[in-house]
Design an enzyme around this catalytic site. Structure first.
Site, PDB file in Angstrom:
ATOM      1  N   SER A 138       3.933   1.501 -34.191  1.00  0.00           N
ATOM      2  CA  SER A 138       4.019   2.556 -33.185  1.00  0.00           C
ATOM      3  C   SER A 138       2.752   3.388 -33.242  1.00  0.00           C
ATOM      4  O   SER A 138       2.105   3.476 -34.301  1.00  0.00           O
ATOM      5  CB  SER A 138       5.235   3.472 -33.469  1.00  0.00           C
ATOM      6  OG  SER A 138       5.220   4.628 -32.654  1.00  0.00           O
ATOM      7  N   TYR A 151      11.322   7.998 -38.898  1.00  0.00           N
ATOM      8  CA  TYR A 151      10.837   6.908 -38.041  1.00  0.00           C
ATOM      9  C   TYR A 151       9.317   6.819 -38.126  1.00  0.00           C
ATOM     10  O   TYR A 151       8.753   5.740 -38.326  1.00  0.00           O
ATOM     11  CB  TYR A 151      11.271   7.141 -36.599  1.00  0.00           C
ATOM     12  CG  TYR A 151      10.702   6.125 -35.635  1.00  0.00           C
ATOM     13  CD1 TYR A 151      11.332   4.904 -35.439  1.00  0.00           C
ATOM     14  CD2 TYR A 151       9.528   6.377 -34.929  1.00  0.00           C
ATOM     15  CE1 TYR A 151      10.805   3.956 -34.570  1.00  0.00           C
ATOM     16  CE2 TYR A 151       9.000   5.441 -34.049  1.00  0.00           C
ATOM     17  CZ  TYR A 151       9.644   4.234 -33.871  1.00  0.00           C
ATOM     18  OH  TYR A 151       9.115   3.308 -33.010  1.00  0.00           O
TER      19      TYR A 151
END
Length: 247
Positions: A138, A151
């Site tokens: 990400s 996350y």
């Protein structure tokens, strides 16, 4: 990574980024296996695509991963590409003592899942022609989203793991990192329609264009993720963090 003639395994391939890329890879002339926990979504993913297969897998279950790897190699001996895409994301308030169930599940899904699956398949991949491992991280691996610290940390970990893995597997298995920006998917509630997030089809189309570059870049980075990827080098981390805090 070659663009056609592969046998590709995509975790989390029943929805979102995994689904979009799996179907594009199939349509480009690859055999594709999609995995996930939702059998109904998996069947919908492969409908009308004869060279796509669906196999259920819970990447949080170490024993299931080991059994799955043995089965998948037996059924698809030409498997040469692993795409670790399955992941979960939750907003967290870490300002006071809390229940860590969601945080622990995020670590198991986003880090241990791909690490275990790589371990289970690396010996097979190492003897295949044109083999590759694609780890989906990400943009938040490079600048964290304050509302999703666990996350963000898991994606930073997988970025680091991918760098080290690439060195150890040099000459055996190509290691590619795909770091998406904020994309309109169902990863979090309301994300699929959120203004300012990149439309999924636009993202997938740009990703496929980047995979077609020769040689394949070590990092697949669409233009929308570059402010995050280059923030540290450009000295703009504080400004990017301010924008993320406002989301």
């Amino acid at each position: 990574m070659k663009t056609t003639g592969n046998t590709i395994l995509v975790t989390g391939g029943g929805s979102g980024i995994g689904l979009a890329l799996a179907q594009r890879w199939h349509d480009a002339g690859n055999k594709v296996i999609v995995t996930g926990r939702n059998a109904e979504k998996l069947q919908a993913a492969i409908a009308g695509r004869p060279n796509m297969s669906a196999v259920s897998l819970d990447v949080t279950d170490a024993d299931a991963i080991a059994a799955f790897a043995k089965d998948i190699v037996a059924r698809f001996p030409n498997l040469n590409v692993l795409v670790n895409n399955a992941g979960i994301m939750n907003a967290e308030d870490v300002s006071a003592k809390r229940d860590l169930t969601q945080a622990e599940a995020t670590v198991v899904t986003n880090i241990l899942g791909p690490v275990r699956l790589i371990d289970a398949l690396v010996d097979h991949l190492a003897v295949q022609a044109d083999s590759a491992i694609v780890n989906v991280t990400s943009g938040l691996a490079f600048v964290p989203f304050p509302k999703a610290p666990t996350y963000s940390a898991t994606k930073a970990a997988m970025h680091s793991y991918s760098v080290a893995l690439r060195i150890q597997l040099e000459g055996k298995v190509e290691v590619i990192e795909l770091a998406p920006p904020a994309v309109r998917t169902d990863l979090t509630p309301g994300q699929s329609t959120r203004e300012g997030y990149m439309p999924l089809d636009d993202f997938a189309d740009e990703v496929m264009t980047l995979f077609a570059v020769e040689p394949t870049p070590e990092e697949i980075l669409v233009q929308n993720v570059m402010p995050l990827r280059t923030a540290e080098a450009n000295g703009t981390v504080p400004q990017v963090l301010e924008r993320l805090k406002a989301l």
